[in-house]
Design a protein around this motif. Structure first.
Motif, PDB file in Angstrom:
ATOM      1  N   SER A  53      33.427  31.001  45.435  1.00 28.57           N
ATOM      2  CA  SER A  53      34.649  30.435  45.848  1.00 28.57           C
ATOM      3  C   SER A  53      35.256  29.620  45.080  1.00 28.57           C
ATOM      4  CB  SER A  53      34.773  29.539  47.257  1.00 28.57           C
ATOM      5  OG  SER A  53      34.291  30.857  47.784  1.00 28.57           O
ATOM      6  N   GLN A  54      33.833  28.609  44.295  1.00 20.97           N
ATOM      7  CA  GLN A  54      34.224  27.495  43.518  1.00 20.97           C
ATOM      8  C   GLN A  54      34.228  28.029  42.067  1.00 20.97           C
ATOM      9  OE1 GLN A  54      31.937  24.451  45.089  1.00 20.97           O
ATOM     10  NE2 GLN A  54      32.807  24.012  46.928  1.00 20.97           N
ATOM     11  N   GLU A  55      34.103  28.863  41.499  1.00 24.39           N
ATOM     12  CA  GLU A  55      34.102  29.239  40.099  1.00 24.39           C
ATOM     13  C   GLU A  55      35.730  29.976  39.505  1.00 24.39           C
ATOM     14  OE1 GLU A  55      30.308  30.472  38.380  1.00 24.39           O
ATOM     15  OE2 GLU A  55      30.906  32.040  38.479  1.00 24.39           O
ATOM     16  N   LEU A  56      35.498  29.686  38.334  1.00 28.84           N
ATOM     17  CA  LEU A  56      36.788  30.380  38.099  1.00 28.84           C
ATOM     18  C   LEU A  56      36.464  31.750  37.392  1.00 28.84           C
ATOM     19  CD1 LEU A  56      39.508  27.151  36.312  1.00 28.84           C
ATOM     20  CD2 LEU A  56      39.285  28.455  39.184  1.00 28.84           C
ATOM     21  N   ARG A  57      35.979  32.695  38.216  1.00 35.97           N
ATOM     22  CA  ARG A  57      35.483  33.751  37.274  1.00 35.97           C
ATOM     23  C   ARG A  57      36.014  35.062  38.882  1.00 35.97           C
ATOM     24  NH1 ARG A  57      35.420  34.923  32.974  1.00 35.97           N
ATOM     25  NH2 ARG A  57      33.509  36.375  33.081  1.00 35.97           N
ATOM     26  N   MET A  58      35.973  36.373  38.076  1.00 37.66           N
ATOM     27  CA  MET A  58      36.508  37.151  39.953  1.00 37.66           C
ATOM     28  C   MET A  58      36.142  37.742  40.330  1.00 37.66           C
ATOM     29  SD  MET A  58      35.140  37.453  36.213  1.00 37.66           S
ATOM     30  CE  MET A  58      36.124  37.910  34.840  1.00 37.66           C
ATOM     31  N   PHE A  59      35.234  37.253  40.423  1.00 37.22           N
ATOM     32  CA  PHE A  59      33.917  37.555  41.368  1.00 37.22           C
ATOM     33  C   PHE A  59      34.483  37.180  42.789  1.00 37.22           C
ATOM     34  CE2 PHE A  59      31.319  36.926  37.410  1.00 37.22           C
ATOM     35  CZ  PHE A  59      30.438  38.220  37.352  1.00 37.22           C
ATOM     36  N   GLN A  60      35.116  36.172  43.365  1.00 41.33           N
ATOM     37  CA  GLN A  60      35.137  36.167  44.715  1.00 41.33           C
ATOM     38  C   GLN A  60      37.029  36.570  44.897  1.00 41.33           C
ATOM     39  OE1 GLN A  60      34.038  34.446  47.154  1.00 41.33           O
ATOM     40  NE2 GLN A  60      36.350  35.404  47.835  1.00 41.33           N
ATOM     41  N   PRO A  61      37.340  36.708  43.893  1.00 37.31           N
ATOM     42  CA  PRO A  61      38.722  37.531  44.164  1.00 37.31           C
ATOM     43  C   PRO A  61      38.671  38.932  44.783  1.00 37.31           C
ATOM     44  CG  PRO A  61      39.090  36.420  42.540  1.00 37.31           C
ATOM     45  CD  PRO A  61      37.980  36.176  42.413  1.00 37.31           C
ATOM     46  N   ALA A  62      37.262  39.879  43.633  1.00 35.57           N
ATOM     47  CA  ALA A  62      36.741  41.310  43.792  1.00 35.57           C
ATOM     48  C   ALA A  62      36.575  41.239  45.790  1.00 35.57           C
ATOM     49  CB  ALA A  62      36.465  41.464  42.807  1.00 35.57           C
ATOM     50  N   THR A  63      35.340  39.965  46.013  1.00 36.48           N
ATOM     51  CA  THR A  63      35.151  40.097  47.208  1.00 36.48           C
ATOM     52  C   THR A  63      36.600  40.152  48.529  1.00 36.48           C
ATOM     53  OG1 THR A  63      33.247  39.064  46.542  1.00 36.48           O
ATOM     54  CG2 THR A  63      33.503  39.606  48.360  1.00 36.48           C
ATOM     55  N   MET A  64      37.249  38.926  48.187  1.00 41.70           N
ATOM     56  CA  MET A  64      38.877  39.243  48.452  1.00 41.70           C
ATOM     57  C   MET A  64      39.175  40.253  48.740  1.00 41.70           C
ATOM     58  SD  MET A  64      41.813  38.576  49.370  1.00 41.70           S
ATOM     59  CE  MET A  64      42.446  37.760  47.635  1.00 41.70           C
ATOM     60  N   GLY A  65      38.907  41.011  48.055  1.00 39.64           N
ATOM     61  CA  GLY A  65      39.785  42.250  47.872  1.00 39.64           C
ATOM     62  C   GLY A  65      39.268  42.757  48.235  1.00 39.64           C
ATOM     63  N   VAL A  66      37.933  43.699  48.602  1.00 41.01           N
ATOM     64  CA  VAL A  66      37.339  45.429  48.683  1.00 41.01           C
ATOM     65  C   VAL A  66      37.196  44.365  50.524  1.00 41.01           C
ATOM     66  CG1 VAL A  66      34.984  45.899  48.722  1.00 41.01           C
ATOM     67  CG2 VAL A  66      36.218  45.270  47.158  1.00 41.01           C
ATOM     68  N   VAL A  67      37.156  43.653  51.029  1.00 41.80           N
ATOM     69  CA  VAL A  67      37.551  43.014  52.370  1.00 41.80           C
ATOM     70  C   VAL A  67      38.416  43.439  52.804  1.00 41.80           C
ATOM     71  CG1 VAL A  67      37.586  41.024  53.514  1.00 41.80           C
ATOM     72  CG2 VAL A  67      35.437  41.176  52.090  1.00 41.80           C
ATOM     73  N   TRP A  68      39.580  42.448  52.235  1.00 40.30           N
ATOM     74  CA  TRP A  68      40.762  42.863  52.976  1.00 40.30           C
ATOM     75  C   TRP A  68      41.035  44.869  52.650  1.00 40.30           C
ATOM     76  CZ3 TRP A  68      44.146  40.823  56.020  1.00 40.30           C
ATOM     77  CH2 TRP A  68      44.142  39.113  56.022  1.00 40.30           C
ATOM     78  N   ALA A  69      40.640  45.473  52.000  1.00 41.69           N
ATOM     79  CA  ALA A  69      41.152  47.285  51.435  1.00 41.69           C
ATOM     80  C   ALA A  69      40.873  47.081  53.162  1.00 41.69           C
ATOM     81  CB  ALA A  69      40.711  46.941  50.674  1.00 41.69           C
ATOM     82  N   ALA A  70      39.171  46.735  53.324  1.00 44.43           N
ATOM     83  CA  ALA A  70      38.392  47.447  54.612  1.00 44.43           C
ATOM     84  C   ALA A  70      39.899  47.031  55.416  1.00 44.43           C
ATOM     85  CB  ALA A  70      37.390  47.328  54.490  1.00 44.43           C
ATOM     86  N   CYS A  71      39.845  46.196  55.370  1.00 46.67           N
ATOM     87  CA  CYS A  71      40.147  45.457  56.898  1.00 46.67           C
ATOM     88  C   CYS A  71      41.841  46.242  56.832  1.00 46.67           C
ATOM     89  CB  CYS A  71      40.441  43.822  56.467  1.00 46.67           C
ATOM     90  SG  CYS A  71      41.772  42.958  58.287  1.00 46.67           S
ATOM     91  N   CYS A  72      43.170  46.059  55.554  1.00 45.43           N
ATOM     92  CA  CYS A  72      43.993  47.085  55.956  1.00 45.43           C
ATOM     93  C   CYS A  72      43.302  48.872  55.868  1.00 45.43           C
ATOM     94  CB  CYS A  72      44.648  46.793  54.546  1.00 45.43           C
ATOM     95  SG  CYS A  72      45.034  45.180  54.141  1.00 45.43           S
ATOM     96  N   LEU A  73      42.780  49.287  55.799  1.00 50.12           N
ATOM     97  CA  LEU A  73      42.689  50.705  56.313  1.00 50.12           C
ATOM     98  C   LEU A  73      42.194  50.013  57.722  1.00 50.12           C
ATOM     99  CD1 LEU A  73      39.788  53.246  54.033  1.00 50.12           C
ATOM    100  CD2 LEU A  73      39.931  52.853  56.648  1.00 50.12           C
TER     101      LEU A  73
END
Length: 702
Positions: free
Chosen positions: A141-161
């Motif tokens: 979360s403290q790093e400017l890379r795509m791994f935390q945004p991807a994690t957030m996206g997958v979690v919220w995709a499951a949540c929305c489903l």
């Protein structure tokens, strides 16, 4: 109907305060010391893309040729960087990293909403707390890379489903399906491994569609075991269940449509990934090193890089592994009417954890690097922590004290590892320290023009980010002449032209900054050639970086412009050898050093010698920091230092020679002011002549 554990904890969980507390913990952990670590190379690459035009980012990264990661995160960071510009914060590390910290908090919120919907509030609170405290999730979360945004996206995709399936209103359900599409698209266009979650979503839809049939069977069994009051009642009850099962058909179609739209949006990027087919490793075989890879994932998802003894690490692996397996396989207790729901959360966990890991293990046959980095499957960490939380609840339904003890232990273990994230041992590439040292040196060296020499553009990106904030680029230019692999066959023709070109421009100090040399300069061609031709003035070792200073010019006809703190001594320390001047370039420092050369601080001293006649021996300077108690600092000797490469016996009479040394301090030196004493030693190592005070150093407490 709540289970016994959930009824027991209902009082403690009243209202929304527990959820708010978890989100506060997640925010505190992710916003804490956002500027402790300097941007490392990968983050500098992200910033380089983010500062480009949005259309250029898309055109350059969508084909996956110039960068192996897709444009989603770079565009997101571009928007954040653009928003910071009017506030003057576009180059502020804390402000830039706040984007990832906010996404990390949103991840914790998504876990709370998802797990509460599927497993109940008690499990959700513990899963949310573990997500908030997860060291790996905090780190990324403290790093400017795509791994935390991807994690957030997958979690919220499951949540929305989950919420879309459980919503009765068509408009609300449509909103959740659109949310799933958006979350998945962000994850997929940020990190390609997120695609492993798409099959999990599809299988979850099928499982949700089948779930009412399981409930119908359970209800029929329940009715057959009870004594009916009339035959009509027996017939009516199943019919109501069957009527309710019509709704899942529509929801299945809606969900499949949403996934189809997601797949169509991802298809062009997937095609590019297939065409590029860049494998970073050699083909392996399916399920290679399965046990080792899975144990490593358990550690990544939980206590990660905790600085613990091996026995404690093994015990923690067993503990978290046992809870996760209990959560994946252990049946929940509940009343007959709720058993189907309580068991179905196992299906969620098995699908969202098992499917991506299965795909990853199958892809090992294509590339043996699928599990090479800790961050590759970070998007599964929240689901693993959900399994751990469910395991705690399963134990608690059988013996309540076990739930409190195991739940508290999991949270405490994760929390205890967080301080180590902001420790020197976790420094990856300390470009800030490297740039700061070079900048400080040059600011105290007005008469010695310098340049920075790096191997390739990728090294230059990280270094220049910090150098440009301290020194004007025209004053301290950065050169990176090499774009391919350097060969050791003919270093003279490869290295000499750019170096001699710098000398023609008047450069007198050259800073060689090296990092990521594997596959670029494996033989250290540049360093070896420079070491053969020019004296070394200092070496610094920030984490992941090597900084070496070379004197491209060390003989002068007269003293150049010196720093304001220079001492003009004009002291003859031995016949025909005079110390003309001396400069202490680090007038204040700590005795202990965490960044440049742990564990001790180094005082950097520049000496200006002059031969007033023929010198009969190859004298070496003695430089010490002394106090009333004795010597607290002794100079370091290097093979390639100025007076070894060019001893005084060779100096023309009257010439002035630049000499630079580092004085290594005792790490326990008490704070105070100390003199730097300079003398000479003969070829036998004996002190000769007088010693003079070169300047003073203030040792500070840090």
């Amino acid at each position: 109907m709540a289970t016994s554990v959930e009824r027991g904890w209902r009082t403690a969980s009243a209202g929304s305060l527990p959820e708010l507390g978890i989100l506060l913990v997640a925010a505190l952990a992710r916003f804490w010391r956002l500027d402790y670590h300097s941007f490392w190379f990968d983050e500098a690459v992200s910033l380089e893309w983010a500062r480009a035009d949005a259309s250029y980012i898309w055109q350059s990264t969508f084909p996956l040729i110039k960068d192996k990661h897709p444009p989603g995160y770079y565009l997101l960071l571009h928007g954040w960087w653009s928003a910071l510009q009017p506030m003057g914060l576009a180059y502020n590390e804390v402000a830039l990293r706040m984007s990832g910290a906010l996404l990390g908090v949103l991840t914790a919120l998504g876990v709370l909403l998802l797990v509460r919907r599927v497993s109940g509030r008690t499990t959700a609170l513990l899963a949310g707390a573990l997500t908030a405290l997860s060291p790996a999730l905090v780190w990324y979360s403290q790093e400017l890379r795509m791994f935390q945004p991807a994690t957030m996206g997958v979690v919220w995709a499951a949540c929305c489903l989950a919420h879309a399936w459980g919503s009765a209103k068509t408009s609300v359900r449509t909103g959740w399906w659109l949310g799933m599409i958006a979350a998945f698209t962000l994850a997929l266009y940020s990190y390609l491994f997120s695609a492993f979650a798409l099959p999990a979503a599809g299988l979850t839809l099928l499982a949700l569609w089948l779930a009412p049939k399981l409930k119908t069977r359970e209800r029929r069994t329940q009715l057959s075991q009870s004594r009916p009051r009339s035959g009509a009642a027996i017939d009516a009850a199943p019919s109501r269940v069957v009527a309710a099962s019509v709704s899942p058909n529509r929801r299945l179609l809606e969900g499949l449509l949403a996934l189809a739209i997601t797949g169509l949006l991802f298809l062009p990027l997937a095609r590019n990934a297939w065409l590029v087919n860049e494998s970073e490793g050699a083909p392996g075989f399916m399920f290679m090193n399965f046990a080792g890879n899975m144990l490593r994932q358990v550690q990544v998802f939980t206590f990660w890089r905790a600085p613990w003894p091996e026995t404690l690490i093994t015990a923690a692996l067993v503990f978290f592994g046992f809870l996760a397996l209990t959560g994946l396989a252990g049946p929940r207790r509940g009343r007959p009417g709720e058993r189907a729901r309580l068991h179905f959360d196992q299906a969620w966990l098995l699908l969202w954890l098992g499917t991506p890991l299965l795909i990853g293990n199958l892809l090992l046959a294509v590339s043996d690097t699928v599990f090479a980095e800790d961050r590759y499957f970070l998007f599964l960490a929240p689901f693993f922590l959900w399994a751990v939380a469910r395991g705690v609840v399963v134990l608690g339904e059988r013996w309540r004290p076990a739930a409190f003890g195991a739940g508290a232990a999991t949270a405490m273990l994760l929390a205890s590892t967080l301080p180590s994230l902001w420790s020197p041992g976790m420094l990856r590439e300390d470009w800030r320290a490297a740039a700061q040292y070079i900048a400080d040196y040059q600011q105290r060296s007005p008469g010695l023009p310098a340049a920075v020499f790096v191997h390739a553009d990728y090294t230059n990106i990280a270094l220049r980010w910090y150098l440009q904030q301290r020194v004007d680029e025209e004053t301290l230019p950065v050169f990176y002449p090499y774009t391919g692999v350097l060969s050791a066959d003919d270093p003279e023709s490869v290295v000499a032209p750019p170096i001699f070109g710098l000398m023609e421009l008047g450069v007198e100090t050259l800073w060689l900054v090296q990092s990521h040399l594997d596959g670029v300069d494996d033989a250290r061609v540049v360093q070896r050639w420079l070491g053969e031709h020019f004296p070394i003035i200092t070496e610094q070792y920030p984490a992941g970086v090597q900084v070496i200073g070379y004197a491209l010019r060390h003989r002068y006809e007269q003293l150049p412009t010196l720093s304001a703190a220079a001492s003009y001594l004009d002291a003859e320390l031995t016949p025909n050898l005079r110390l003309a001047a001396c400069e202490v370039l680090t007038p204040a420092l700590a005795a202990r050093d965490e960044r440049l050369h742990p564990p001790s601080g180094w005082v950097h001293v520049r000496l200006w010698w002059q031969a007033t006649g023929a010198v009969d021996q190859a004298y070496m300077p003695s430089v010490q920091m002394v106090g009333p108690e004795g010597v607290w600092g002794e100079r370091l000797y290097r093979e390639g230092e100025p007076l070894r490469k060019d001893p005084p016996t060779r100096w023309p009479v009257g010439s002035i020679v630049r000499d630079e040394v580092d004085v290594n301090l005792n790490p326990v030196t008490p704070p105070g002011d100390y003199p730097i004493l300079v003398g000479l030693r003969d070829e036998a190592g004996n002190d000769v002549g007088a010693r003079v005070e070169c300047g003073r150093v203030r040792v500070v407490q840090r």
